[in-house]
Design a protein around this motif. Structure first.
Motif, PDB file in Angstrom:
ATOM      1  N   TRP A   1      40.810  51.501  46.469  1.00 31.20           N
ATOM      2  CA  TRP A   1      41.163  50.206  47.440  1.00 31.20           C
ATOM      3  C   TRP A   1      41.026  49.100  46.652  1.00 31.20           C
ATOM      4  CZ3 TRP A   1      42.979  51.240  52.443  1.00 31.20           C
ATOM      5  CH2 TRP A   1      42.915  52.540  52.853  1.00 31.20           C
ATOM      6  N   GLN A   2      41.894  48.166  46.954  1.00 35.56           N
ATOM      7  CA  GLN A   2      41.726  46.966  46.520  1.00 35.56           C
ATOM      8  C   GLN A   2      41.266  45.741  47.560  1.00 35.56           C
ATOM      9  OE1 GLN A   2      45.826  46.318  44.958  1.00 35.56           O
ATOM     10  NE2 GLN A   2      44.900  46.207  42.937  1.00 35.56           N
ATOM     11  N   LYS A   3      40.313  45.131  47.351  1.00 36.38           N
ATOM     12  CA  LYS A   3      39.774  43.918  48.289  1.00 36.38           C
ATOM     13  C   LYS A   3      40.684  42.784  48.163  1.00 36.38           C
ATOM     14  CE  LYS A   3      35.041  45.809  48.781  1.00 36.38           C
ATOM     15  NZ  LYS A   3      33.715  45.161  49.120  1.00 36.38           N
ATOM     16  N   SER A   4      40.709  42.042  49.488  1.00 31.62           N
ATOM     17  CA  SER A   4      41.527  40.867  49.636  1.00 31.62           C
ATOM     18  C   SER A   4      40.792  39.867  48.582  1.00 31.62           C
ATOM     19  CB  SER A   4      41.567  40.489  51.088  1.00 31.62           C
ATOM     20  OG  SER A   4      42.050  39.133  50.810  1.00 31.62           O
TER      21      SER A   4
ATOM     22  N   LEU B   1      43.324  47.349  50.629  1.00 33.22           N
ATOM     23  CA  LEU B   1      44.651  47.977  50.713  1.00 33.22           C
ATOM     24  C   LEU B   1      44.859  48.806  49.551  1.00 33.22           C
ATOM     25  CD1 LEU B   1      47.103  46.526  48.746  1.00 33.22           C
ATOM     26  CD2 LEU B   1      46.916  44.809  50.538  1.00 33.22           C
ATOM     27  N   ARG B   2      45.856  49.885  49.766  1.00 33.84           N
ATOM     28  CA  ARG B   2      46.002  50.639  48.593  1.00 33.84           C
ATOM     29  C   ARG B   2      47.403  51.432  48.718  1.00 33.84           C
ATOM     30  NH1 ARG B   2      42.684  56.391  49.369  1.00 33.84           N
ATOM     31  NH2 ARG B   2      44.217  57.368  51.005  1.00 33.84           N
ATOM     32  N   SER B   3      48.104  51.859  48.033  1.00 33.92           N
ATOM     33  CA  SER B   3      49.468  52.491  47.771  1.00 33.92           C
ATOM     34  C   SER B   3      49.148  53.792  47.940  1.00 33.92           C
ATOM     35  CB  SER B   3      50.224  52.053  46.689  1.00 33.92           C
ATOM     36  OG  SER B   3      51.486  52.731  46.743  1.00 33.92           O
ATOM     37  N   ASP B   4      50.007  54.656  48.737  1.00 33.56           N
ATOM     38  CA  ASP B   4      49.710  56.028  49.128  1.00 33.56           C
ATOM     39  C   ASP B   4      51.032  56.523  49.355  1.00 33.56           C
ATOM     40  OD1 ASP B   4      48.443  58.359  49.811  1.00 33.56           O
ATOM     41  OD2 ASP B   4      47.936  57.705  51.733  1.00 33.56           O
TER      42      ASP B   4
ATOM     43  N   GLU C   1      39.697  47.558  57.263  1.00 32.72           N
ATOM     44  CA  GLU C   1      38.629  46.676  57.058  1.00 32.72           C
ATOM     45  C   GLU C   1      37.612  47.285  56.641  1.00 32.72           C
ATOM     46  OE1 GLU C   1      36.308  43.680  60.227  1.00 32.72           O
ATOM     47  OE2 GLU C   1      38.020  45.278  61.005  1.00 32.72           O
ATOM     48  N   SER C   2      36.645  46.643  55.687  1.00 35.13           N
ATOM     49  CA  SER C   2      35.659  47.211  54.925  1.00 35.13           C
ATOM     50  C   SER C   2      34.567  47.722  55.881  1.00 35.13           C
ATOM     51  CB  SER C   2      35.107  46.368  53.874  1.00 35.13           C
ATOM     52  OG  SER C   2      34.837  45.116  54.385  1.00 35.13           O
TER      53      SER C   2
ATOM     54  N   LEU D   1      55.048  44.944  55.268  1.00 38.63           N
ATOM     55  CA  LEU D   1      53.899  44.018  55.082  1.00 38.63           C
ATOM     56  C   LEU D   1      54.352  42.884  54.134  1.00 38.63           C
ATOM     57  CD1 LEU D   1      50.874  43.613  54.651  1.00 38.63           C
ATOM     58  CD2 LEU D   1      51.090  44.820  52.410  1.00 38.63           C
ATOM     59  N   ARG D   2      55.492  42.987  53.246  1.00 40.82           N
ATOM     60  CA  ARG D   2      56.058  41.737  52.517  1.00 40.82           C
ATOM     61  C   ARG D   2      56.450  40.643  53.654  1.00 40.82           C
ATOM     62  NH1 ARG D   2      60.103  44.039  50.470  1.00 40.82           N
ATOM     63  NH2 ARG D   2      58.780  44.745  48.948  1.00 40.82           N
TER      64      ARG D   2
END
Length: 65
Positions: free
Chosen positions: A6-9, A22-25, A33-34, A48-49
Motif C-alpha cells: 500500500w502507498q500512503k498519501s 492506495l494500491r493497484s490490484d 484509510e489507515s 479516480l483521475r
C-alpha cells in the motif's frame, strides 16, 4: 504470490493512522484509510483521475460547507 504494498498519501499527517492509502490490484485501484485497513473500496484509474481533477479544480468545495 506476494502481497502488493500500500502507498500512503503524501499528505499523511506525520505517518500515523490518519492516512489515505492506495494500491493497484488487477487493473483496479483500491483505497483505504489507515485507521481501518480491512475496509477498502475499489475504483478504476479513470474514475479516480476524474475525482482528483474535480477536487483540484474546486468542483467539490461546496461539499465541505
Amino acid at each position: 504470490m506476494s502481497e502488493i504494498a500500500w502507498q500512503k498519501s503524501s499528505f499523511c499527517a506525520g505517518g500515523g493512522n490518519n492516512c489515505v492509502e492506495l494500491r493497484s490490484d488487477a487493473g483496479a485501484i483500491r483505497l483505504r484509510e489507515s485507521e481501518r485497513p480491512r475496509q477498502t473500496i475499489a475504483t478504476t484509474p479513470a474514475a479516480l483521475r476524474a475525482l482528483i481533477l474535480s477536487a483540484k479544480a474546486g468542483e467539490l468545495d461546496h461539499l465541505t460547507h
